[in-house]
Each structure stands twice: as structure tokens, then as C-alpha cells.
Design a protein around this motif. Structure first.
Motif, short mmCIF file in Angstrom:
data_model
loop_
_atom_site.label_atom_id
_atom_site.label_comp_id
_atom_site.label_asym_id
_atom_site.label_seq_id
_atom_site.Cartn_x
_atom_site.Cartn_y
_atom_site.Cartn_z
N LEU A 30 0.63 -1.21 -0.10
CA LEU A 30 0.02 -0.09 0.08
C LEU A 30 0.87 1.16 0.09
O LEU A 30 2.09 1.20 0.33
CB LEU A 30 -0.96 0.02 1.35
N PRO A 31 0.50 2.53 -0.41
CA PRO A 31 1.13 3.56 -0.49
C PRO A 31 1.60 3.96 1.15
O PRO A 31 0.64 3.65 1.95
CB PRO A 31 0.10 4.43 -1.00
N PRO A 32 2.52 4.51 1.46
CA PRO A 32 3.10 4.82 2.62
C PRO A 32 2.33 6.14 3.37
O PRO A 32 1.84 6.84 2.44
CB PRO A 32 4.55 5.30 2.14
N LEU A 200 -7.09 13.89 -0.66
CA LEU A 200 -7.58 12.88 -1.84
C LEU A 200 -6.57 11.66 -1.71
O LEU A 200 -5.51 11.91 -1.70
CB LEU A 200 -7.37 13.60 -3.24
N PRO A 201 -6.96 10.57 -2.31
CA PRO A 201 -6.13 9.35 -2.36
C PRO A 201 -5.24 9.62 -3.60
O PRO A 201 -5.56 10.16 -4.47
CB PRO A 201 -7.11 8.27 -2.62
N PRO A 202 -3.82 9.11 -3.55
CA PRO A 202 -3.18 9.02 -4.51
C PRO A 202 -3.32 8.06 -5.73
O PRO A 202 -4.28 7.35 -5.66
CB PRO A 202 -1.88 8.76 -4.00
N ALA A 203 -2.63 8.02 -6.79
CA ALA A 203 -2.90 7.24 -8.00
C ALA A 203 -2.30 6.01 -7.36
O ALA A 203 -1.37 5.93 -6.79
CB ALA A 203 -2.02 7.48 -9.29
N LEU A 204 -3.15 5.01 -7.66
CA LEU A 204 -2.59 3.22 -7.36
C LEU A 204 -2.33 2.74 -8.45
O LEU A 204 -2.70 2.72 -9.38
CB LEU A 204 -3.88 2.63 -6.62
N ASP A 205 -1.30 1.71 -8.04
CA ASP A 205 -0.41 0.91 -9.00
C ASP A 205 -1.32 -0.43 -8.87
O ASP A 205 -2.20 -0.64 -7.91
CB ASP A 205 0.78 0.77 -9.02
N GLY A 206 -0.99 -1.47 -9.59
CA GLY A 206 -1.49 -2.77 -9.52
C GLY A 206 -1.02 -3.44 -8.14
O GLY A 206 -2.00 -3.92 -7.69
#
Length: 305
Positions: A30-32, A200-206
């Protein structure tokens, strides 16, 4: 242990085991620095998914009951859990969370009239000591706000468990439906807090999408359904003792997937915590159960006379 009870314990235990994967998934996928986003992404999509499947909304007093349970089990618990984890290094937050069975013992006696057996009290104390040996590192610091948050998180989760058992569920309502109500309520309470604190949430990778999907489905929708099912079938303290499996699972995954070392003290603590959890699942002796059943009958005759 009767077959049905053993099956109930096994199914309920799957919930904290699934929760124990949260640390590994969060750190690796997950994003930090987005703990509230992780909490909201776990609760709200899972709740909406269950609502879409069950297609049943609360009625009457269950609107406020579901909201209250959602606040206790999800909306308040998640932020307190993450806040304590950030403020308390060395696994101290996990130890504070492991005190939940002791809090359940007090609340259960007051709200449910469930008197905890001395053996379960000792098992709860041993479980706390075992978890401490497993997760607390030398030099771990104590932060006052973190300690308060950790104890408050254990308290709100214990309260949610006790009232989940006290209120049960309405006639004709499944465990999945009740779980969906609570997750949706908790997620809706978390969403504005997440936007205010993290934006706002960041862009998410796979990898992040996969991590959130796992936490939403297995770690939340399925896990909480099994947890609430157990809360309605087993004594509250017996269920809460199974929560110790969450930090133990996290430790096992850390040793395996992250190549973290295992000391002799940690191995001993793991054995103590696991044994305490297992002992806490043993049913009362038949003689004690029969005595408890006979006593009200004796009182009824005296009153009738």
C-alpha cells in the motif's frame, strides 16, 4: 469440546488470522503514510458490497444500533489503532490491544452477566505476557498519547464485541447483513476524517489495488462476518481471546516473508500466547454448567412458594 463449538471457534479464529496479514500487506503493497485511507478502503467498500449482496437495510431501532456498533467496531477502533501504532514503537500497541479480553471480562460481567472463569482470566494475562515477548523490542518507548489511544482502541473494540453479543441480530437478518450495516456505518464515519487528515487518495498501481482488494474482501468483509458470527455464538471473553492470533500471525508473516529474526524469548512468548489462547477456548466443566442451570430453578420454586 462439542463439535459445533469447536467449529465455531475455528471459524471465528480465521478472523484475527486474516487481520494479522494487515501489517505485511500495508508495508509491502500500500501507499506509505496513509493509515486512514487503508482503514476507509477496508470498511466502506466491504460494507457497500455486502449491502448490495444482501439488499436489506436496518429497520426501527437497528438504525442507531448498527451505527453504534459500526462506530465502536470500525469507525473509532481503526483510527485509534493506527494512531497508537504510529506513536508506540516496538509492538507496544499490540500488547495494549491484547488487553482486550480483560476489558471484555469486566464489561461482560456488567452487561451480559457472564462471569468469567478464573482459568480464562489467567489465560488472558498469560496471552498479554506472551504477546509482549513476541513483539516488544528492547528499548521500546512509551508515549502517553499512544498508550491512551491503544487502551481506548482496546476498550471500544471490547465494548463493540459485548454489545454485538447482547443485541444479537433481528429476526430474518443474516450475519452478512448485520456485518454490512456495521462496515458501511463505520466507513461513512471514517471517510470525512480521512479526507480532512490525508486529503484525496493518490494514484494506485497494481500492487496497491491488489493489497486493498485483499484487505477489503478477506481482511474485512469475510473476517468481520466470521467475527460477528462468533460473537453471537460463543461467550464474549472466549471470542476476545482469539484476537491474540492477530499479532501472532503478523509476527509469523514477518519472520517468513520479511526475513525477520526469531529469538528464543520470542519463540517462548509465541508458545505461551498460543497455549493461553487454546486454554481460553476450553468449555466449562459439565458439573458447573448443570449447577448453574439448577440454581435458577431452585430460586423459582422458592419465589413460587
Amino acid at each position: 469440546m462439542p463439535h459445533r463449538t469447536a467449529a465455531d471457534v475455528a471459524l471465528t479464529a480465521m478472523a484475527p488470522v486474516a487481520w494479522g496479514t494487515t501489517y505485511l500487506v500495508t508495508t509491502e503493497l500500500l501507499p506509505p503514510d496513509r493509515p486512514l485511507l487503508a482503514a476507509t478502503a477496508r470498511a466502506l467498500p466491504a460494507g457497500l458490497l455486502l449491502l448490495a449482496v444482501t439488499r436489506q437495510l436496518p429497520r426501527g431501532r437497528w438504525w442507531w444500533r448498527a451505527t453504534m456498533l459500526g462506530l465502536l467496531n470500525i469507525g473509532a477502533f481503526f483510527p485509534l489503532l493506527f494512531f497508537a501504532a504510529y506513536r508506540l514503537p516496538g509492538g507496544v500497541a499490540a500488547v495494549l490491544g491484547a488487553t482486550q479480553p480483560l476489558l471484555v471480562a469486566v464489561l461482560g460481567a456488567a452487561v451480559l452477566a457472564e462471569r468469567p472463569r478464573p482459568g480464562r482470566i489467567l489465560a488472558a494475562l498469560a496471552a498479554v505476557a506472551g504477546v509482549a515477548l513476541v513483539v516488544v523490542r528492547p528499548g521500546a518507548g512509551l508515549d502517553a498519547l499512544g498508550v491512551v489511544a491503544g487502551l481506548a482502541g482496546a476498550a471500544v473494540m471490547a465494548t463493540g464485541l459485548v454489545f454485538t453479543r447482547r443485541w444479537g441480530r433481528p429476526d430474518g437478518v443474516s450475519v452478512l447483513t448485520l456485518t454490512g450495516w456495521q462496515l458501511t456505518a463505520g466507513g461513512l464515519l471514517l471517510a470525512p476524517l480521512t479526507l480532512a487528515a490525508e486529503g484525496l487518495p493518490p494514484a494506485l498501481d497494481g500492487r496497491a489495488v491488489g493489497g486493498y482488494t485483499w484487505l477489503t474482501l478477506a481482511g474485512t468483509a469475510v473476517a468481520y462476518a466470521l467475527w460477528f458470527r462468533g460473537a453471537q455464538r460463543l461467550p464474549a471473553m472466549q471470542v476476545s481471546l482469539l484476537g491474540v492470533l492477530s499479532p501472532l500471525t503478523a509476527a509469523i508473516l514477518g519472520w517468513i516473508a520479511l526475513d525477520q529474526g526469531l529469538t528464543l524469548a520470542q519463540a517462548a512468548g509465541f508458545a505461551v500466547a498460543l497455549a493461553a489462547t487454546a486454554l481460553g477456548q476450553l468449555p466449562a466443566r459439565p458439573g458447573r454448567v448443570r449447577a448453574a442451570v439448577r440454581e435458577p430453578k431452585r430460586r423459582a420454586v422458592l419465589v413460587g412458594d
